[in-house]
Design an enzyme around this catalytic site. Sequence first.
Site, PDB file in Angstrom:
ATOM      1  N   ALA A  12       7.241  10.855   8.531  1.00  0.00           N
ATOM      2  CA  ALA A  12       6.821  11.520   9.775  1.00  0.00           C
ATOM      3  C   ALA A  12       6.233  12.900   9.538  1.00  0.00           C
ATOM      4  O   ALA A  12       5.446  13.387  10.337  1.00  0.00           O
ATOM      5  CB  ALA A  12       8.020  11.609  10.728  1.00  0.00           C
ATOM      6  N   GLY A  17       1.526  10.864   9.713  1.00  0.00           N
ATOM      7  CA  GLY A  17       2.562  11.100  10.728  1.00  0.00           C
ATOM      8  C   GLY A  17       2.118  12.131  11.755  1.00  0.00           C
ATOM      9  O   GLY A  17       2.309  11.950  12.956  1.00  0.00           O
ATOM     10  N   GLN A 112      14.799   0.363   2.735  1.00  0.00           N
ATOM     11  CA  GLN A 112      14.372   0.428   4.146  1.00  0.00           C
ATOM     12  C   GLN A 112      14.410  -0.970   4.777  1.00  0.00           C
ATOM     13  O   GLN A 112      14.811  -1.124   5.934  1.00  0.00           O
ATOM     14  CB  GLN A 112      12.983   1.062   4.270  1.00  0.00           C
ATOM     15  CG  GLN A 112      13.032   2.571   3.998  1.00  0.00           C
ATOM     16  CD  GLN A 112      11.708   3.286   4.210  1.00  0.00           C
ATOM     17  OE1 GLN A 112      10.690   2.670   4.508  1.00  0.00           O
ATOM     18  NE2 GLN A 112      11.722   4.600   4.048  1.00  0.00           N
ATOM     19  N   ASP A 159      -9.425  -1.133   7.795  1.00  0.00           N
ATOM     20  CA  ASP A 159     -10.546  -1.821   7.148  1.00  0.00           C
ATOM     21  C   ASP A 159     -11.366  -2.583   8.202  1.00  0.00           C
ATOM     22  O   ASP A 159     -12.598  -2.587   8.172  1.00  0.00           O
ATOM     23  CB  ASP A 159     -10.006  -2.794   6.087  1.00  0.00           C
ATOM     24  CG  ASP A 159      -9.020  -2.102   5.163  1.00  0.00           C
ATOM     25  OD1 ASP A 159      -9.402  -1.076   4.576  1.00  0.00           O
ATOM     26  OD2 ASP A 159      -7.864  -2.555   5.064  1.00  0.00           O
ATOM     27  N   HIS A 187      -5.049  -5.105   1.269  1.00  0.00           N
ATOM     28  CA  HIS A 187      -5.601  -3.784   1.609  1.00  0.00           C
ATOM     29  C   HIS A 187      -5.808  -3.029   0.296  1.00  0.00           C
ATOM     30  O   HIS A 187      -4.981  -2.236  -0.125  1.00  0.00           O
ATOM     31  CB  HIS A 187      -4.673  -3.008   2.539  1.00  0.00           C
ATOM     32  CG  HIS A 187      -5.092  -1.572   2.674  1.00  0.00           C
ATOM     33  ND1 HIS A 187      -6.234  -1.197   3.338  1.00  0.00           N
ATOM     34  CD2 HIS A 187      -4.547  -0.430   2.195  1.00  0.00           C
ATOM     35  CE1 HIS A 187      -6.375   0.120   3.254  1.00  0.00           C
ATOM     36  NE2 HIS A 187      -5.363   0.606   2.569  1.00  0.00           N
TER      37      HIS A 187
HETATM   38  P1  NAI Z   1       1.469  12.143   2.909  1.00  0.00           P
HETATM   39  O1  NAI Z   1       1.792  12.322   1.473  1.00  0.00           O
HETATM   40  O2  NAI Z   1       0.787  13.204   3.689  1.00  0.00           O
HETATM   41  O3  NAI Z   1       2.842  11.821   3.685  1.00  0.00           O
HETATM   42  C1  NAI Z   1       3.812  10.932   3.220  1.00  0.00           C
HETATM   43  C2  NAI Z   1       5.147  11.364   3.797  1.00  0.00           C
HETATM   44  O4  NAI Z   1       6.104  10.366   3.481  1.00  0.00           O
HETATM   45  C3  NAI Z   1       5.675  12.691   3.210  1.00  0.00           C
HETATM   46  O5  NAI Z   1       6.027  13.568   4.266  1.00  0.00           O
HETATM   47  C4  NAI Z   1       6.903  12.249   2.421  1.00  0.00           C
HETATM   48  O6  NAI Z   1       7.944  13.226   2.435  1.00  0.00           O
HETATM   49  C5  NAI Z   1       7.329  10.993   3.172  1.00  0.00           C
HETATM   50  N1  NAI Z   1       8.163  10.063   2.428  1.00  0.00           N
HETATM   51  C6  NAI Z   1       8.112   9.740   1.108  1.00  0.00           C
HETATM   52  N2  NAI Z   1       9.098   8.892   0.795  1.00  0.00           N
HETATM   53  C7  NAI Z   1       9.766   8.634   1.931  1.00  0.00           C
HETATM   54  C8  NAI Z   1      10.908   7.838   2.240  1.00  0.00           C
HETATM   55  N3  NAI Z   1      11.537   7.146   1.293  1.00  0.00           N
HETATM   56  N4  NAI Z   1      11.339   7.807   3.509  1.00  0.00           N
HETATM   57  C9  NAI Z   1      10.727   8.539   4.469  1.00  0.00           C
HETATM   58  N5  NAI Z   1       9.655   9.322   4.230  1.00  0.00           N
HETATM   59  C10 NAI Z   1       9.183   9.364   2.976  1.00  0.00           C
HETATM   60  O7  NAI Z   1       0.675  10.751   2.994  1.00  0.00           O
HETATM   61  P2  NAI Z   1      -0.241  10.192   4.177  1.00  0.00           P
HETATM   62  O8  NAI Z   1      -1.621  10.669   4.031  1.00  0.00           O
HETATM   63  O9  NAI Z   1       0.468  10.392   5.467  1.00  0.00           O
HETATM   64  O10 NAI Z   1      -0.265   8.627   3.799  1.00  0.00           O
HETATM   65  C11 NAI Z   1       0.901   7.845   3.841  1.00  0.00           C
HETATM   66  C12 NAI Z   1       0.647   6.491   3.201  1.00  0.00           C
HETATM   67  O11 NAI Z   1      -0.293   5.748   3.943  1.00  0.00           O
HETATM   68  C13 NAI Z   1       0.111   6.558   1.777  1.00  0.00           C
HETATM   69  O12 NAI Z   1       0.812   5.586   1.005  1.00  0.00           O
HETATM   70  C14 NAI Z   1      -1.334   6.133   1.935  1.00  0.00           C
HETATM   71  O13 NAI Z   1      -1.834   5.543   0.762  1.00  0.00           O
HETATM   72  C15 NAI Z   1      -1.201   5.114   3.043  1.00  0.00           C
HETATM   73  N6  NAI Z   1      -2.440   4.765   3.742  1.00  0.00           N
HETATM   74  C16 NAI Z   1      -2.617   3.461   4.109  1.00  0.00           C
HETATM   75  C17 NAI Z   1      -3.741   3.062   4.782  1.00  0.00           C
HETATM   76  C18 NAI Z   1      -3.931   1.616   5.172  1.00  0.00           C
HETATM   77  O14 NAI Z   1      -5.025   1.309   5.658  1.00  0.00           O
HETATM   78  N7  NAI Z   1      -2.985   0.704   5.015  1.00  0.00           N
HETATM   79  C19 NAI Z   1      -4.779   4.030   5.133  1.00  0.00           C
HETATM   80  C20 NAI Z   1      -4.502   5.378   4.743  1.00  0.00           C
HETATM   81  C21 NAI Z   1      -3.358   5.730   4.065  1.00  0.00           C
END
Ligand code: NAI
Length: 328
Positions: A12, A17, A112, A159, A187
């Site tokens: 979050a 988030g 989770q 996508d 993806h």
């Molecule tokens: P970010 O690095 O800004 O945020 C990730 C957050 O997750 C951080 O606040 C971190 O503390 C938290 N986190 C890590 N482990 C955790 C856990 N075990 N439990 C709860 N929180 C946890 O990353 P962002 O930019 O928000 O991206 C998140 C994910 O979404 C990445 O894996 C990214 O590759 C993926 N993504 C997927 C897309 C899709 O189309 N499926 C598109 C864009 C991003």
Amino acid sequence: TRTPVNVTVTGAAGQIGYALLFRIASGHLLGADVPVKLRLLEIPQGLKAAEGTAMELDDCAFPLLKGIDITDDPNVGFAGANVALLVGARPRTKGMERGDLLSANGGIFKPQGKAINDNAADDIKVLVVGNPANTNALIAQAAAPDVPAERFTAMTRLDHNRAISQLAAKTGAAVSDIKRLTIWGNHSATQYPDIFHAEIAGKNAAETVNDEAWLADTFIPTVAKRGAAIIEARGASSAASAANAAIDHVHTWVNGTAEGDWTSMGIPSDGSYGVPEGLISSFPVTTKDGRYEIVQGLDINEFSRARIDASVKELAEERDAVRGLGLI
Ligand code: NAI
């Protein structure tokens, strides 16, 4: 008045988030008349930032937002959850092998999944956004044997939306005129955006475009590599469009696809289109009353078959790797 829907968001305090929570709280996830309670699940280092975001959510005075809890305990985070958006994941860092990436994420998504199994509401719907999204969804699903497998989904809607936008730009059509586009597979860079069954203002999209070289050499790679292009341009990864796609995915799942249209979701395969049963792969789906169904009976030409098979092969390899690591 309706009872609030419990929505849990992991990661979050991250970029996505921050773009996601305000839209959930303002009614875009479920509907403009559906009250929500938010539960923010973070790791300990993320709690303080999550509290800051919660302060801002309070300051929006959203009429639909009936409460915010913040926790680093998955059992608390998923207690009574009706919708879970699993965004937090371990990114690939320099020098990391695929096995390291999968096991680091297994360490997140396996517990989770178990916490969802043990604590979530009976009608739980799960969307995995955190990458590698399809395989993370598979890990969580395997750790939740008491939850129907079809409740675990992975996001390919970004996508899907990217492909609609590229097709609209190429043909001069309005995005709202484009229907029945499909993302198949993983993806990842192997994903296959398929326009052979898509329609532009009622006419077949592939026939309208009539340019297989553009499809193979421009359209498909542009959609598949769009994430990297955004990072290059923005200096940060696509967060607002990813959050928007997560909103779209759940909204469509809950509220249904329009008559004559479909969407793309990563879902556990039932064996349709030769995708091995159990793999979480993207398919064309219609949704109604909170359930989805794979669109059946589409003719898959050679061009499409080769690309679907390549992406599904990658998914099978990821599944075998996480099986080898004891994660499923
Ligand atoms: P970010 O690095 O800004 O945020 C990730 C957050 O997750 C951080 O606040 C971190 O503390 C938290 N986190 C890590 N482990 C955790 C856990 N075990 N439990 C709860 N929180 C946890 O990353 P962002 O930019 O928000 O991206 C998140 C994910 O979404 C990445 O894996 C990214 O590759 C993926 N993504 C997927 C897309 C899709 O189309 N499926 C598109 C864009 C991003």
